[in-house]
Design a protein around this motif. Structure first.
Motif, PDB file in Angstrom:
ATOM      1  N   ILE A  22      23.987  -2.064  -9.426  1.00  0.00           N
ATOM      2  CA  ILE A  22      25.137  -2.307  -8.541  1.00  0.00           C
ATOM      3  C   ILE A  22      25.239  -1.209  -7.495  1.00  0.00           C
ATOM      4  O   ILE A  22      25.425  -1.470  -6.297  1.00  0.00           O
ATOM      5  CB  ILE A  22      26.438  -2.393  -9.368  1.00  0.00           C
ATOM      6  N   SER A  25      22.444  -1.455  -4.806  1.00  0.00           N
ATOM      7  CA  SER A  25      22.693  -2.475  -3.787  1.00  0.00           C
ATOM      8  C   SER A  25      23.737  -1.993  -2.785  1.00  0.00           C
ATOM      9  O   SER A  25      23.633  -2.259  -1.577  1.00  0.00           O
ATOM     10  CB  SER A  25      23.144  -3.783  -4.437  1.00  0.00           C
ATOM     11  N   GLY A  26      24.757  -1.259  -3.271  1.00  0.00           N
ATOM     12  CA  GLY A  26      25.759  -0.708  -2.369  1.00  0.00           C
ATOM     13  C   GLY A  26      25.187   0.350  -1.449  1.00  0.00           C
ATOM     14  O   GLY A  26      25.535   0.416  -0.264  1.00  0.00           O
ATOM     15  N   SER A 172      34.737  -1.383   2.818  1.00  0.00           N
ATOM     16  CA  SER A 172      35.096  -1.975   1.526  1.00  0.00           C
ATOM     17  C   SER A 172      36.390  -2.776   1.604  1.00  0.00           C
ATOM     18  O   SER A 172      36.611  -3.671   0.785  1.00  0.00           O
ATOM     19  CB  SER A 172      35.229  -0.882   0.462  1.00  0.00           C
ATOM     20  N   PRO A 177      30.083  -5.305   0.595  1.00  0.00           N
ATOM     21  CA  PRO A 177      29.671  -4.550  -0.600  1.00  0.00           C
ATOM     22  C   PRO A 177      28.844  -3.311  -0.311  1.00  0.00           C
ATOM     23  O   PRO A 177      27.683  -3.205  -0.720  1.00  0.00           O
ATOM     24  CB  PRO A 177      28.869  -5.585  -1.397  1.00  0.00           C
ATOM     25  N   GLN A 182      30.896  -1.108  -4.200  1.00  0.00           N
ATOM     26  CA  GLN A 182      30.130  -1.358  -5.419  1.00  0.00           C
ATOM     27  C   GLN A 182      30.463  -0.343  -6.503  1.00  0.00           C
ATOM     28  O   GLN A 182      30.483  -0.683  -7.704  1.00  0.00           O
ATOM     29  CB  GLN A 182      28.634  -1.327  -5.107  1.00  0.00           C
ATOM     30  N   GLN A 185      33.544  -1.536  -8.050  1.00  0.00           N
ATOM     31  CA  GLN A 185      33.238  -2.677  -8.913  1.00  0.00           C
ATOM     32  C   GLN A 185      32.675  -2.202 -10.254  1.00  0.00           C
ATOM     33  O   GLN A 185      33.067  -2.696 -11.320  1.00  0.00           O
ATOM     34  CB  GLN A 185      32.225  -3.599  -8.228  1.00  0.00           C
TER      35      GLN A 185
END
Length: 226
Positions: A22, A25-26, A172, A177, A182, A185
């Protein structure tokens, strides 16, 4: 709170390992966002820096007003307006479109003021000498005036670029994202603050070389004035 409690709440790197996909990817989104917003801001800044120096008041005054308005308008307010307000007028930009336009308007205004100061710092004699040699206006601007202007304000440009990269974290709020989104999250899934700490470390690693470059440029400028 004991040290073990603090470590488990904020420095549990096993959580980072679990949440790494996660966070990764952010981080990629943040890099892509920076790669988009910095050139957009510089492009907008260059356009309006030139327009704000026009001899025609019908061009100069609106360009100066544009710079003043978007320097004064908080970028978070602008971003929310573009993302959540424009759909009521039938224009839905989406997260990436809202961020691209918002950063073009906001950061472009700051780049414009920096570049305008740089252009005005170049002696008029430089352009006149190039014109006397038979150079055309566009080559004079891009080959003679602009390189000197950028060199004169390079520390300010680097400093503003640093702020632009940090500013990407507000994306954000429109559910884009990027790294902070992220990390939040991951925090909500793991019930642990370590992903937020990991995001802070990632920002530091990403921006620390720019900070050092800025310090060197500032020292060189101070030494050049002595």
């Amino acid at each position: 709170m004991t040290w073990d409690d603090f470590r488990l709440a904020f420095l549990d790197w096993s959580i980072v390992v679990q949440a790494w996909p996660i966070l990764q990817s952010g981080l990629i989104q943040t890099l892509l966002l920076s790669a988009m917003t910095v050139p957009l801001g510089i492009l907008g800044g260059m356009i309006f820096a030139v327009l704000s120096r026009s001899q025609n008041p019908w061009i100069r005054l609106p360009a100066g007003a544009w710079v003043d308005v978007f320097r004064a308008l908080p970028p978070l307010v602008l971003l929310i307006f573009l993302y959540a307000g424009l759909p009521f007028a039938g224009l839905d930009l989406g997260p990436w479109g809202a961020v691209a336009l918002g950063f073009f308007l906001n950061t472009g205004a700051y780049y414009a003021e920096i570049l305008r100061a740089g252009l005005e710092s170049v002696p008029r004699g430089q352009a006149e000498a190039a014109r006397a040699l038979g150079m055309r206006p566009l080559p004079i601007f891009f080959l003679v005036v602009l390189p000197q202007a950028v060199r004169n304000v390079l520390p300010d440009l680097v400093s503003n670029t640093l702020e632009v990269v940090k500013l990407t974290s507000i994306a954000s709020v429109v559910a884009l994202p990027e790294l902070l989104f992220q990390a939040r999250q991951a925090q909500s899934v793991t019930y642990n603050a370590t992903p937020i700490v990991a995001a802070a470390v990632a920002y530091f690693i990403l921006l620390w070389p720019v900070v050092r470059l800025l310090s060197r440029l500032e020292n060189q400028r101070i030494a050049g004035r002595r």
